[in-house]
Design a protein around this motif. Structure first.
Motif, PDB file in Angstrom:
ATOM      1  N   VAL A  15       0.827  -1.611   0.004  1.00 19.85           N
ATOM      2  CA  VAL A  15       0.056  -0.036   0.384  1.00 19.85           C
ATOM      3  C   VAL A  15       1.376   1.177   0.004  1.00 19.85           C
ATOM      4  O   VAL A  15       1.044   2.645  -0.488  1.00 19.85           O
ATOM      5  CB  VAL A  15      -0.710  -0.398   1.527  1.00 19.85           C
ATOM      6  N   LEU A  16       1.770   1.341   1.201  1.00 21.60           N
ATOM      7  CA  LEU A  16       2.770   2.216   0.567  1.00 21.60           C
ATOM      8  C   LEU A  16       3.630   2.454  -0.249  1.00 21.60           C
ATOM      9  O   LEU A  16       3.658   4.259  -0.770  1.00 21.60           O
ATOM     10  CB  LEU A  16       3.729   2.457   1.783  1.00 21.60           C
ATOM     11  N   THR A  19       0.953   4.086  -2.943  1.00 21.56           N
ATOM     12  CA  THR A  19       0.482   5.489  -2.115  1.00 21.56           C
ATOM     13  C   THR A  19       2.526   6.291  -3.066  1.00 21.56           C
ATOM     14  O   THR A  19       1.429   7.404  -3.404  1.00 21.56           O
ATOM     15  CB  THR A  19       0.250   5.196  -0.728  1.00 21.56           C
ATOM     16  N   ALA A  20       3.688   6.117  -2.906  1.00 20.34           N
ATOM     17  CA  ALA A  20       4.132   6.484  -3.874  1.00 20.34           C
ATOM     18  C   ALA A  20       3.915   6.404  -4.560  1.00 20.34           C
ATOM     19  O   ALA A  20       4.506   7.744  -5.471  1.00 20.34           O
ATOM     20  CB  ALA A  20       5.839   6.089  -3.163  1.00 20.34           C
ATOM     21  N   GLU A  22       1.623   6.653  -7.175  1.00 25.08           N
ATOM     22  CA  GLU A  22       0.698   7.474  -7.354  1.00 25.08           C
ATOM     23  C   GLU A  22       0.610   9.091  -7.089  1.00 25.08           C
ATOM     24  O   GLU A  22       0.371   9.884  -7.584  1.00 25.08           O
ATOM     25  CB  GLU A  22      -0.942   6.985  -6.393  1.00 25.08           C
ATOM     26  N   ARG A  23       1.111   9.232  -5.612  1.00 26.45           N
ATOM     27  CA  ARG A  23       1.871  10.649  -5.450  1.00 26.45           C
ATOM     28  C   ARG A  23       2.876  11.310  -6.731  1.00 26.45           C
ATOM     29  O   ARG A  23       2.927  11.958  -7.405  1.00 26.45           O
ATOM     30  CB  ARG A  23       2.517  10.790  -4.194  1.00 26.45           C
ATOM     31  N   SER A  26       1.608  12.036 -10.258  1.00 23.06           N
ATOM     32  CA  SER A  26       0.118  13.187  -9.916  1.00 23.06           C
ATOM     33  C   SER A  26       1.319  14.548  -9.544  1.00 23.06           C
ATOM     34  O   SER A  26       1.260  15.441 -10.804  1.00 23.06           O
ATOM     35  CB  SER A  26      -0.676  13.331  -8.056  1.00 23.06           C
ATOM     36  N   THR A  76       5.157  15.333   2.325  1.00 22.47           N
ATOM     37  CA  THR A  76       4.898  14.959   1.229  1.00 22.47           C
ATOM     38  C   THR A  76       5.219  16.192   0.786  1.00 22.47           C
ATOM     39  O   THR A  76       4.918  16.897   1.013  1.00 22.47           O
ATOM     40  CB  THR A  76       3.719  14.430   0.093  1.00 22.47           C
TER      41      THR A  76
END
Length: 88
Positions: A15-16, A19-20, A22-23, A26, A76
């Motif tokens: 998950v981490l 998430t990284a 996806e960030r 973005s 972030t």
């Protein structure tokens, strides 16, 4: 560590990492869209366009470095920061 604990660690790590990723996508997308607007405005001035591209590459490097450092510290990078206008 039992199997259930190992599974929990694996899932948390996955998950981490997602998430990284996806960030990062973005951050890149926002930077890229902003830079396209800037470069479109100076597309008829080759020297300014080249300088703008160089500055954009440096900004992107700084953005990802800040994001990586922030992620290590639990923060972030600000994905909404605007791209600097090219020097005229």
């Amino acid at each position: 560590m039992n199997l259930l604990e190992q599974a929990a660690v694996f899932l948390l790590t996955a998950v981490l990492l997602a998430t990284a990723a996806e960030r990062a996508v973005s951050l890149f997308r926002r930077h890229d869209e902003q830079q396209l607007e800037v470069q479109c405005a100076v597309r008829h001035d080759e020297a300014t366009l080249v300088q703008s591209a160089r500055e954009a590459a440096e900004q992107l490097r700084e953005l990802f470095e800040a994001d990586a450092l922030g992620a290590q510290a639990g923060f972030t990078a600000d994905a909404t920061r605007s791209v600097r206008e090219p020097a005229a």
